[in-house]
Design a protein around this motif. Structure first.
Motif, PDB file in Angstrom:
ATOM      1  N   THR A  21       0.825  -1.200   0.000  1.00 18.92           N
ATOM      2  CA  THR A  21       0.000   0.000   0.000  1.00 18.92           C
ATOM      3  C   THR A  21       0.862   1.253   0.000  1.00 18.92           C
ATOM      4  OG1 THR A  21      -1.704  -1.190   1.236  1.00 18.92           O
ATOM      5  CG2 THR A  21      -1.859   1.207   1.197  1.00 18.92           C
ATOM      6  N   THR A  47     -10.054   0.638 -12.912  1.00 17.25           N
ATOM      7  CA  THR A  47     -10.321   1.451 -11.718  1.00 17.25           C
ATOM      8  C   THR A  47      -9.980   2.910 -11.960  1.00 17.25           C
ATOM      9  OG1 THR A  47      -9.823  -0.446 -10.286  1.00 17.25           O
ATOM     10  CG2 THR A  47      -9.771   1.739  -9.274  1.00 17.25           C
ATOM     11  N   ALA A  98      -3.855  -2.027  -5.173  1.00 17.43           N
ATOM     12  CA  ALA A  98      -4.972  -1.246  -5.710  1.00 17.43           C
ATOM     13  C   ALA A  98      -4.542   0.209  -5.854  1.00 17.43           C
ATOM     14  CB  ALA A  98      -6.198  -1.352  -4.801  1.00 17.43           C
ATOM     15  N   ASP A 107      -6.249   3.964  -6.002  1.00 15.84           N
ATOM     16  CA  ASP A 107      -7.419   4.822  -5.867  1.00 15.84           C
ATOM     17  C   ASP A 107      -6.969   6.269  -6.025  1.00 15.84           C
ATOM     18  OD1 ASP A 107      -6.096   5.339  -3.519  1.00 15.84           O
ATOM     19  OD2 ASP A 107      -7.524   4.292  -2.237  1.00 15.84           O
ATOM     20  N   THR A 108      -7.877   7.175  -5.748  1.00 14.30           N
ATOM     21  CA  THR A 108      -7.562   8.593  -5.922  1.00 14.30           C
ATOM     22  C   THR A 108      -6.390   9.008  -5.047  1.00 14.30           C
ATOM     23  OG1 THR A 108      -9.886   9.027  -6.400  1.00 14.30           O
ATOM     24  CG2 THR A 108      -8.519  10.920  -5.858  1.00 14.30           C
ATOM     25  N   GLU A 109      -6.349   8.522  -3.806  1.00  8.69           N
ATOM     26  CA  GLU A 109      -5.271   8.901  -2.892  1.00  8.69           C
ATOM     27  C   GLU A 109      -3.922   8.382  -3.374  1.00  8.69           C
ATOM     28  OE1 GLU A 109      -4.152   8.607   1.883  1.00  8.69           O
ATOM     29  OE2 GLU A 109      -5.905   7.561   1.065  1.00  8.69           O
ATOM     30  N   THR A 146     -12.695   4.410 -14.074  1.00 11.42           N
ATOM     31  CA  THR A 146     -13.945   4.545 -13.321  1.00 11.42           C
ATOM     32  C   THR A 146     -13.894   5.721 -12.360  1.00 11.42           C
ATOM     33  OG1 THR A 146     -14.299   2.153 -13.438  1.00 11.42           O
ATOM     34  CG2 THR A 146     -15.541   3.364 -11.770  1.00 11.42           C
ATOM     35  N   LEU A 147     -12.746   5.918 -11.720  1.00 11.33           N
ATOM     36  CA  LEU A 147     -12.598   7.014 -10.762  1.00 11.33           C
ATOM     37  C   LEU A 147     -12.330   8.356 -11.443  1.00 11.33           C
ATOM     38  CD1 LEU A 147     -10.431   5.251  -8.018  1.00 11.33           C
ATOM     39  CD2 LEU A 147     -12.885   5.721  -7.948  1.00 11.33           C
TER      40      LEU A 147
END
Length: 304
Positions: free
Chosen positions: A170, A239, A204, A206-208, A242-243
């Motif tokens: 992460t 992803t 993964a 994501d935005t962060e 999509t985001l």
């Protein structure tokens, strides 16, 4: 028979009952550590503490600081040996139990009247021990976390002017900061023009995570280095779409091999499937000959 204990203060009782109370205290602590410390180690520690308690409760102004310093050292040792905070604090509280048992056997009157004060005093020592233990344990955890961050964010030189930054796990703010610091420090040392940030091992995005990557890329760009992000797997690409995450003009590649081929080509090299060196030809001679002819380097598969 009270052996005169009703006429003695707590400090006097500690001195007169030193042997039975200290031995019982050592026994109680030994039962709780369950063989993780030898009896000799326990006796040495508690004998020193018992003497300091005698002095501190006997109004010795200098003994209080020495007592807390001794307890702090014991607490740090317990933390390093994996003792729990409860086990560490109970080791101090057991002194009360050993004294209570001795008082019950002698039924001293005055001792009972001062026992509450002594109990509060020992409780304070136990709390001081607990606080030091927790602080030392937190420092151990912080040091281990910092070491793991450094180990999990390597920056390696894969070619002249090309750095590789493989990321696994992460990506958070703290780790991004370590990545940027390590990357920028290596850029200063090597003067590399390209850096490949590989996120194949990032579970993964994501935005962060995307924002963290952007920070690292922008920091490197300010140093004059172009970054390429590799390891964009199909599920990660889906992803990102999509985001609505946009990497702007940052080059992205599906695999580390594609990213390396891209930066090597931008460096004036091209990866090709070259033949092996002719039999009996020294590797350096084959390399120099290919380079002088502007051909393909036989061992690396790079065209210069």
């Amino acid at each position: 028979m009270t052996d005169g204990s009703d006429e003695k203060s707590i400090a006097e009782l500690l001195r007169s009952w030193r042997e039975p109370v200290l031995n019982r205290w050592i026994e109680l602590v030994g039962e709780r550590v369950r063989g993780r410390l030898t009896e000799g180690e326990i006796r040495s520690e508690l004998t020193e503490v018992y003497g300091l308690v005698e002095r501190a409760f006997g109004d010795d102004d200098t003994a209080g600081g020495e007592l807390r310093a001794a307890l702090a050292e014991i607490s740090r040792g317990r933390a390093r040996h994996g003792f729990s905070p409860t086990e560490t604090a109970i080791g101090v509280f057991a002194l009360k139990q050993s004294l209570y048992e001795q008082v019950r056997r002698t039924r001293g009157q005055r001792a009972y009247s001062e026992l509450i004060d002594f109990s509060s005093f020992v409780d304070e020592l136990g709390l001081a021990t607990f606080e030091t233990y927790a602080s030392a344990r937190e420092q151990v955890i912080a040091d281990q976390a910092e070491q793991l961050l450094e180990l999990s964010t390597p920056v390696v030189k894969v070619w002249d002017g090309v750095l590789g930054v493989p990321l696994v796990g992460t990506l958070d703010s703290a780790r991004t900061q370590v990545v940027m610091e390590t990357l920028l420090r290596t850029l200063v040392d090597t003067g590399s023009r390209f850096a490949v940030i590989d996120i194949t091992g990032v579970p993964a995005v994501d935005t962060e995570v995307a924002q963290h990557l952007m920070k690292a890329v922008m920091a490197a760009r300010l140093m004059g280095t172009q970054c390429v992000i590799s390891g964009i797997r199909p599920q990660i690409a889906q992803t990102i779409v999509t985001l609505g995450i946009e990497f702007g003009d940052i080059v992205t590649k599906a695999s580390l091999a594609d990213a390396l081929a891209y930066v090597l080509e931008r460096s004036g090299l091209r990866v090709v499937g070259g033949p092996a060196s002719p039999a009996g030809t020294p590797p350096d001679a084959a390399w120099n000959g290919a380079a002088s002819r502007g051909g393909t380097t036989p061992h690396t598969g790079l065209e210069v």
